[in-house]
Design an enzyme around this catalytic site. Structure first.
Site, PDB file in Angstrom:
ATOM      1  N   SER A   1       0.796  -1.231   0.000  1.00 17.77           N
ATOM      2  CA  SER A   1       0.000   0.000   0.000  1.00 17.77           C
ATOM      3  C   SER A   1       0.825   1.275   0.000  1.00 17.77           C
ATOM      4  O   SER A   1       0.300   2.354  -0.300  1.00 17.77           O
ATOM      5  CB  SER A   1      -0.936   0.018   1.218  1.00 17.77           C
ATOM      6  OG  SER A   1      -0.192  -0.119   2.414  1.00 17.77           O
TER       7      SER A   1
ATOM      8  N   HIS B   1      -0.720   4.602   7.083  1.00 22.49           N
ATOM      9  CA  HIS B   1      -0.023   5.230   5.965  1.00 22.49           C
ATOM     10  C   HIS B   1       0.264   6.704   6.255  1.00 22.49           C
ATOM     11  O   HIS B   1      -0.356   7.302   7.133  1.00 22.49           O
ATOM     12  CB  HIS B   1      -0.866   5.107   4.696  1.00 22.49           C
ATOM     13  CG  HIS B   1      -1.361   3.709   4.453  1.00 22.49           C
ATOM     14  ND1 HIS B   1      -2.631   3.298   4.806  1.00 22.49           N
ATOM     15  CD2 HIS B   1      -0.729   2.631   3.931  1.00 22.49           C
ATOM     16  CE1 HIS B   1      -2.775   2.014   4.497  1.00 22.49           C
ATOM     17  NE2 HIS B   1      -1.637   1.581   3.973  1.00 22.49           N
TER      18      HIS B   1
ATOM     19  N   ASP C   1      -3.690   7.904   8.030  1.00 25.37           N
ATOM     20  CA  ASP C   1      -4.812   7.119   8.534  1.00 25.37           C
ATOM     21  C   ASP C   1      -4.430   6.140   9.642  1.00 25.37           C
ATOM     22  O   ASP C   1      -5.185   5.218   9.938  1.00 25.37           O
ATOM     23  CB  ASP C   1      -5.494   6.368   7.387  1.00 25.37           C
ATOM     24  CG  ASP C   1      -4.550   5.386   6.694  1.00 25.37           C
ATOM     25  OD1 ASP C   1      -3.408   5.229   7.147  1.00 25.37           O
ATOM     26  OD2 ASP C   1      -4.970   4.782   5.678  1.00 25.37           O
TER      27      ASP C   1
END
Length: 395
Positions: free
Chosen positions: A38, A343, A340
């Site tokens: 991610s 990240h 978040d």
């Protein structure tokens, strides 16, 4: 008079070289190929359906730069986006969203949010399968690359030319192998995974080299002990568990162990493939600066507390994470390093990318973008000197 003429010739020659190189040099990289999770996924998980993490398909994800959700796990651009920008290349299209007539001459992104270095079988045997966001591990991504390769180059000569001007990023990958174990509360498994993770990364690099790769950038792990996820899951009343920046010492220790083992493995790989340029990207040190002096980088809201979340000391709540009901995004993400809870923000990623490109957090160093190349002779000397000096320092 003779000396004067010689000086004129020298000045003319070097002035000419500078002019030619400054305005007519080709890009140091014409293509970027990326593997990972991610931290660098530009839309693959979203294209696959994002069954376990659908919120990345909605705002506030993507709100800062794209003004829409693109499948990136941030408010805007990622490190890979800033690297592409620096070398004058377009953003990498996600492999799973490619169309038949899409131009992939400048690269493709195989990274998938939630991806692991180890295959699904490892997590099934460890009883962690239910935590996986995706089964598209590093090995699966490598398979996609091999399938697509005939569209990138065909003959050996063609492929040699293609990879000579290609930058291949392998990671960051491995972080989720630790995250899933941590979320499950299986710290023993987290510790035991490191040698397996390193082996998987090195095997993938070996295969890429066999396929023709000549320039590879391999990032290490971030200081996970500074992540809002870990700070929330493993909150402690014992002050001795935290460092001077408020990060969890033990978990940063896991990251340091991973990075140390990765660097040692990369060094062995360099000796095995002396014709290949294998660079290590020190994500840990580049990001650690934010936690040591957040205001120096404009993070006036701090570096530990998430911008988007559902409350709590670090604004991270597993039952109301960013994008879910009960969560809320801060008004100005650029004042936060953490987006978040897992990240980082676009602002943080920008600083990390700049630190990798301009130095000193990639070694041997990345080739400088065109804008920083002043003259052929001088740059060549400086580049070679810096390359060898920095490289030898970490042998």
């Amino acid at each position: 008079m003779k000396i004067y003429n010689c000086l004129l010739i020298i000045l003319f020659t070097f002035g000419y070289l500078e002019k030619v190189v400054s305005y007519h040099s080709p890009r140091p990289y014409e293509t970027i190929i990326n593997f990972g999770d991610s931290l660098s996924d530009t839309g693959n998980l979203l294209a696959s359906g994002a069954i376990l993490f659908p919120v990345i398909g909605n705002l506030p994800y993507g709100e800062t730069f794209f003004k829409r959700a693109t499948g990136r796990c941030s408010d805007g651009r990622l490190i890979i986006d800033f690297i592409a920008e620096a070398y004058g290349l377009p953003y990498l299209p996600p492999y799973l969203a490619l169309t038949k007539d899409q131009n992939i001459n400048h690269g493709v992104n195989f990274a998938v949010a939630g991806a692991t270095a180890l295959d699904e079988k490892f997590f099934i045997e460890a009883g962690l399968q239910k935590f996986l966001w995706t089964n598209d591990s590093l090995n699966v991504q490598l398979g996609w690359f091999k399938k697509l390769k005939p569209s990138l180059c065909t003959t050996k000569q063609d492929c040699d030319s293609y990879f000579k001007r290609s930058l291949i990023l392998v990671g960051e990958i491995g972080g989720n192998d630790y995250n899933y174990a941590a979320i499950a509360g299986n710290i023993t498994q987290l510790q035991a995974a490191t040698p397996h993770v390193i082996k998987a990364i090195i095997m993938a690099i070996d295969e890429l080299i066999a396929e023709g790769a000549r320039e590879l950038l391999v990032p290490g792990n971030f200081p996970i002990g500074c992540s809002a996820l870990y700070l929330t899951l493993f909150i402690s009343r014992n002050k001795q568990d935290y460092d001077e920046n408020g990060c969890l010492k033990a978990f940063n220790g896991y990251s340091e162990t991973h990075n140390k083992e990765l660097k040692l493995a990369l060094e062995a790989l360099r000796r095995k493939h002396p014709h290949v340029r294998i660079m290590y990207a020190d994500y840990y040190a580049a990001a650690k600066r934010f936690f040591q002096a957040p205001r120096q980088y404009g993070f006036t809201s701090g570096a530990l507390r998430a911008c988007c979340g559902g409350g709590g000391p670090f604004n991270f709540n597993m039952s109301a994470s960013c994008g879910h009901k009960g969560s809320k995004a801060c008004e100005n993400p650029s004042t936060h390093a953490n987006w978040d809870g897992i990240h980082l923000t676009e602002a943080a990623y920008r600083y990390i990318a700049k630190a990798l490109i301009d130095g000193p957090f990639s070694y041997p160093p990345l080739k400088p973008p065109l804008a920083t190349r002043k003259s052929s002779t001088l740059t060549s000397f400086q580049y070679r000197y810096m390359d060898n000096a920095v490289y030898s320092k970490f042998q």
